[in-house]
Design an enzyme around this catalytic site. Structure first.
Site, PDB file in Angstrom:
ATOM      1  N   CYS A 107       0.842  -1.202   0.000  1.00  0.00           N
ATOM      2  CA  CYS A 107       0.000   0.000   0.000  1.00  0.00           C
ATOM      3  C   CYS A 107       0.876   1.251   0.000  1.00  0.00           C
ATOM      4  O   CYS A 107       0.668   2.172  -0.789  1.00  0.00           O
ATOM      5  CB  CYS A 107      -0.919  -0.026   1.224  1.00  0.00           C
ATOM      6  SG  CYS A 107      -2.119   1.309   1.273  1.00  0.00           S
ATOM      7  N   CYS A 218       7.648   3.904   5.831  1.00  0.00           N
ATOM      8  CA  CYS A 218       6.784   3.696   4.677  1.00  0.00           C
ATOM      9  C   CYS A 218       7.575   3.277   3.443  1.00  0.00           C
ATOM     10  O   CYS A 218       6.994   2.843   2.457  1.00  0.00           O
ATOM     11  CB  CYS A 218       5.994   4.960   4.370  1.00  0.00           C
ATOM     12  SG  CYS A 218       7.035   6.381   4.031  1.00  0.00           S
TER      13      CYS A 218
HETATM   14  S1  SF4 Z   1       0.482   4.707   5.663  1.00  0.00           S
HETATM   15 FE1  SF4 Z   1       0.991   3.359   3.965  1.00  0.00          FE
HETATM   16  S2  SF4 Z   1      -0.191   1.471   4.413  1.00  0.00           S
HETATM   17 FE2  SF4 Z   1      -1.138   3.100   5.591  1.00  0.00          FE
HETATM   18  S3  SF4 Z   1      -2.797   3.871   4.278  1.00  0.00           S
HETATM   19 FE3  SF4 Z   1      -0.969   5.180   3.988  1.00  0.00          FE
HETATM   20  S4  SF4 Z   1       0.007   4.352   2.179  1.00  0.00           S
HETATM   21 FE4  SF4 Z   1      -1.384   2.748   2.959  1.00  0.00          FE
END
Ligand code: SF4
Length: 229
Positions: A107, A218
Site C-alpha cells: 500500500c 513507509c
Molecule cells: S500509511 Fe501506507 S499502508 Fe497506511 S494507508 Fe498510507 S500508504 Fe497505505
C-alpha cells in the site's frame, strides 16, 4: 551534479550549520533541481517555513495517498496559501483500495513510494525533515547524503537531522509557525488515518505509526541507496 566525494566534503563543511544555512546551501547548490517533501504532519513545517523565506519557487512535494486525515488536507491548503509555497501534489497511479489491511508495505509503495520515485528523477537534490532522534532506524541520518535511485545520483539533504523534537517545537513556537491541529490532540506523528493513532506520554514520537505491526517506515527513505563515495 556533485560527486559522492564532493558531497562528503560539503557535508563536512556544513557540520556546524543550522537548518536555515543547510537549506540555503541546498537551494543555491542545485538551482531548479531541488525539491522539499513535506507531509504537514510534523517538523516539515519548519523547513517549509524556512524555505518560504529563502526561495518560494522551490517545489514543495506533498504525497496525497488519498488516506490523509481531513485535518491534514485543510491544514496543508491553509499553510501553503499563507506562505506562498510552490505546492506539488502527487497522487498514486492506481487505487488499490484498503490494501493497508492486508499488505501495508505494498500500500505504501503504491500510494507513496512509486509517485515520489516517478517525480524525483527530475531533481538532483531532495530535502526532507528526517531527524536522528525520531527512531532507531533514523539514528545515522547525516545532514547531506549521496544516494542513487535506479542508478541515478540524488543528494539527500536533512537540515533537521541533528535537531531534537524539543528544538523543532521551540522553532515553531518562537516563530509562530502553524502546525497540524491533531498534534494538540494526542498525536505526535501524523500519516494516513488508517495507520496512525495517538500516542501516550512517554511513547516514542513515531510509536503511533503502523502501531503493533512491526512496520516503522513507509519506504520513502529506503528506496534510494546510500553511497559512501
Ligand atoms: S500509511 Fe501506507 S499502508 Fe497506511 S494507508 Fe498510507 S500508504 Fe497505505
Amino acid at each position: 551534479m556533485l560527486s559522492a566525494l564532493q558531497v562528503r566534503e560539503r557535508a563536512a563543511a556544513l557540520s556546524e550549520a543550522d537548518p536555515a544555512a543547510t537549506l540555503a546551501w541546498a537551494v543555491e547548490t542545485f538551482p531548479g533541481k531541488v525539491a522539499l517533501t513535506v507531509s504537514f504532519g510534523g517538523g516539515g513545517v519548519v523547513l517549509a517555513h524556512l524555505l518560504s523565506r529563502i526561495d518560494r519557487s522551490v517545489p514543495v512535494i506533498f504525497l496525497d495517498t488519498r488516506f490523509h486525515f481531513r485535518e491534514t488536507y485543510e491544514f496543508k491548503r491553509r499553510f501553503a496559501k499563507r506562505y506562498g509555497l510552490n505546492l506539488v501534489e502527487l497522487t498514486p497511479l492506481t487505487d488499490p483500495g484498503p490494501l493497508y489491511k492486508t499488505d501495508p508495505d505494498r500500500c505504501c509503495f503504491i500510494r507513496k513510494v512509486e509517485p515520489l520515485e516517478r517525480a524525483i528523477v527530475g531533481f538532483d537534490a531532495w530535502i526532507s525533515a528526517v531527524r536522528q532522534d525520531q527512531s532507531d532506524s533514523r539514528r545515522a541520518t547525516e545532514l547531506v547524503e549521496y544516494h542513487e535511485v535506479r542508478g541515478r545520483p540524488i543528494v539527500k539533504v536533512f537540515p533537521l537531522a541533528r535537531w531534537s523534537r524539543a528544538e523543532v517545537w521551540r522553532y515553531i513556537r518562537e516563530n509562530g509557525v502553524p502546525y497540524h491541529p491533531l498534534l494538540d490532540q494526542g498525536y505526535s506523528s501524523i500519516g494516513c488515518w488508517p495507520c496512525t493513532r495517538p500516542t501516550a506520554p512517554g511513547e516514542a514520537e513515531r510509536a503511533g505509526r503502523w502501531s503493533g505491526s512491526g512496520k516503522t517506515e513507509c519506504g520513502l527513505h529506503t528506496f534510494t541507496v546510500k553511497r559512501e563515495g
